[in-house]
Motif scaffolding. Structure first.
Motif, mmCIF file in Angstrom:
data_model
loop_
_atom_site.group_PDB
_atom_site.id
_atom_site.type_symbol
_atom_site.label_atom_id
_atom_site.label_comp_id
_atom_site.label_asym_id
_atom_site.label_seq_id
_atom_site.Cartn_x
_atom_site.Cartn_y
_atom_site.Cartn_z
ATOM 1 N N ARG A 143 -29.760 -10.461 -4.006
ATOM 2 C CA ARG A 143 -29.469 -11.213 -5.057
ATOM 3 C C ARG A 143 -27.942 -12.029 -5.004
ATOM 4 O O ARG A 143 -27.232 -11.839 -5.598
ATOM 5 N N GLU A 199 -20.835 -15.924 -3.536
ATOM 6 C CA GLU A 199 -20.950 -17.334 -4.350
ATOM 7 C C GLU A 199 -20.155 -17.266 -5.504
ATOM 8 O O GLU A 199 -19.764 -18.091 -6.079
ATOM 9 N N ARG A 200 -20.189 -16.011 -6.437
ATOM 10 C CA ARG A 200 -19.505 -16.010 -7.432
ATOM 11 C C ARG A 200 -17.964 -15.761 -7.626
ATOM 12 O O ARG A 200 -17.317 -15.676 -8.679
ATOM 13 N N HIS A 233 -28.159 -21.904 -7.994
ATOM 14 C CA HIS A 233 -28.228 -21.463 -6.517
ATOM 15 C C HIS A 233 -28.935 -22.626 -5.810
ATOM 16 O O HIS A 233 -28.737 -22.949 -4.844
ATOM 17 N N SER A 285 -26.690 -25.797 -5.453
ATOM 18 C CA SER A 285 -25.731 -25.619 -4.315
ATOM 19 C C SER A 285 -26.400 -25.849 -2.729
ATOM 20 O O SER A 285 -25.634 -25.968 -1.729
ATOM 21 N N GLU A 286 -27.729 -25.414 -2.893
ATOM 22 C CA GLU A 286 -28.511 -25.283 -1.531
ATOM 23 C C GLU A 286 -28.902 -26.549 -1.515
ATOM 24 O O GLU A 286 -29.863 -26.773 -0.248
ATOM 25 N N ASN A 341 -27.219 -14.894 -5.518
ATOM 26 C CA ASN A 341 -26.565 -15.711 -6.510
ATOM 27 C C ASN A 341 -25.539 -14.982 -7.466
ATOM 28 O O ASN A 341 -24.981 -15.365 -8.154
ATOM 29 N N TYR A 342 -25.575 -13.562 -7.362
ATOM 30 C CA TYR A 342 -24.706 -12.704 -8.207
ATOM 31 C C TYR A 342 -23.705 -12.429 -7.142
ATOM 32 O O TYR A 342 -22.792 -11.401 -7.920
ATOM 33 N N SER A 382 -28.744 -18.704 -12.904
ATOM 34 C CA SER A 382 -28.139 -18.397 -11.697
ATOM 35 C C SER A 382 -28.954 -19.130 -10.494
ATOM 36 O O SER A 382 -28.552 -19.422 -9.551
ATOM 37 N N THR A 383 -30.391 -19.095 -10.694
ATOM 38 C CA THR A 383 -31.364 -19.276 -9.854
ATOM 39 C C THR A 383 -31.271 -20.940 -9.660
ATOM 40 O O THR A 383 -31.446 -21.597 -8.630
#
Length: 299
Positions: free
Chosen positions: A44, A50-51, A190, A193-194, A46-47, A186-187
């Protein structure tokens, strides 16, 4: 870019030291670091790391408190209220689950509610905390509006995650963690960002059109689409009730009907007036008079 491996405990210590250096007290810093490392190990991401910049910015801006101010108030034999003191949600939620586990051992069930907190990361982390203690658990959360109601354009609901977990003897616990929207917030972040597009049917722009890039997203869509319905006996409705029902029905399905589309439906208790109401409402929704006819009359 060079890839390298770092031991979880070393990474956790580094993160805790980083948050402490930015003014966070030790216990909440350790909790947020532990949660982030678990997220990375569980996939996970995205938690996870990167946070870090987000939490640092919020901490330095005073939006996220770094003070260890969590308090727990007993409300009953099986119930506690946890006040997060405006600090990391990861710390408040971990303390809440620990309290719920203690209550569960004592009475058979433990319930903890959290207030005055912040984003708590993946709900599955707390499911695992309970499962490691040999307990079944449910975790729920709320959030600010990100999700449009069916047929709407503006966000009015939160993604409001829900999760449940159960222990297994081999340690590979059952953990189900999901948002009530088609995608979690958050998905979406993410994917942005990708540089990835979002799947079809998951988000809309400000005009209600499908959105595929994060920058175009005005609202997310509900998981599973529209839910619920009504069943009526047309013979028992007044003429005004027929018209109200027909117009609302047309408003809800206007995006999937039209002169070039056909949705077969039995004509039970309907007549030419129902088609006129449908055409009038459909034209109003589209903003122009629609030539031809549309079908999809309700039973």
């Amino acid at each position: 870019m060079t890839a390298f491996t770092i031991a979880p405990d070393i990474l956790s210590q580094f993160l805790a030291n980083l948050f402490c250096a930015k003014g966070m007290e030790l216990e909440p810093a350790v909790a947020i670091a532990r949660n982030m490392v678990w997220s990375e190990l569980a996939g996970r991401t995205n938690y996870g790391l990167e946070r870090v910049p987000i939490h640092i910015r919020r901490l330095c801006a005073g939006v996220l408190s770094g003070v260890d101010a969590v308090t727990i108030r007993e409300l009953g034999p099986s119930l506690v209220q946890v006040d997060g003191g405006g600090g990391p949600g990861q710390y408040a939620a971990e303390r809440a689950m620990a309290a719920a586990i203690d209550k569960g051992r004592a009475t058979g069930i433990g319930i903890a509610g959290v207030r005055a907190s912040n984003s708590f990361g993946p709900a599955a982390y707390y499911l695992c905390q309970a499962a490691d203690a040999g307990m079944i658990s449910l975790v729920f959360g709320n959030s600010f509006p990100k999700v449009a109601a069916h047929g709407g354009r503006l966000p009015v609901f939160g993604t409001n995650p829900m999760a449940f977990g159960a222990p297994r003897r081999n340690g590979e616990h059952v953990l189900v963690d999901m948002a009530t929207s088609a995608l979690s917030g958050s998905t979406v972040a993410h994917a942005g960002s990708e540089g990835h597009d979002l799947p079809a049917g998951t988000a809309i722009d400000s005009e209600g059109r499908p959105a595929f890039a994060q920058k175009d997203v005005s609202a997310l869509l509900p998981f599973g689409g529209a839910k619920g319905g009504i069943r009526v006996d047309p013979s028992k409705l007044s003429r005004q009730e027929h018209q109200s029902l027909m117009r609302r029905y047309t408003t809800e399905i206007n995006m999937i009907i039209g002169p070039d589309k056909d949705i077969p439906a039995p004509d039970v208790g309907t007549d030419g007036s129902h088609m006129a109401w449908m055409m009038d409402t459909f034209s109003q929704e589209r903003g122009f008079a629609v030539p031809g006819g549309v079908t999809g009359k309700p039973i």
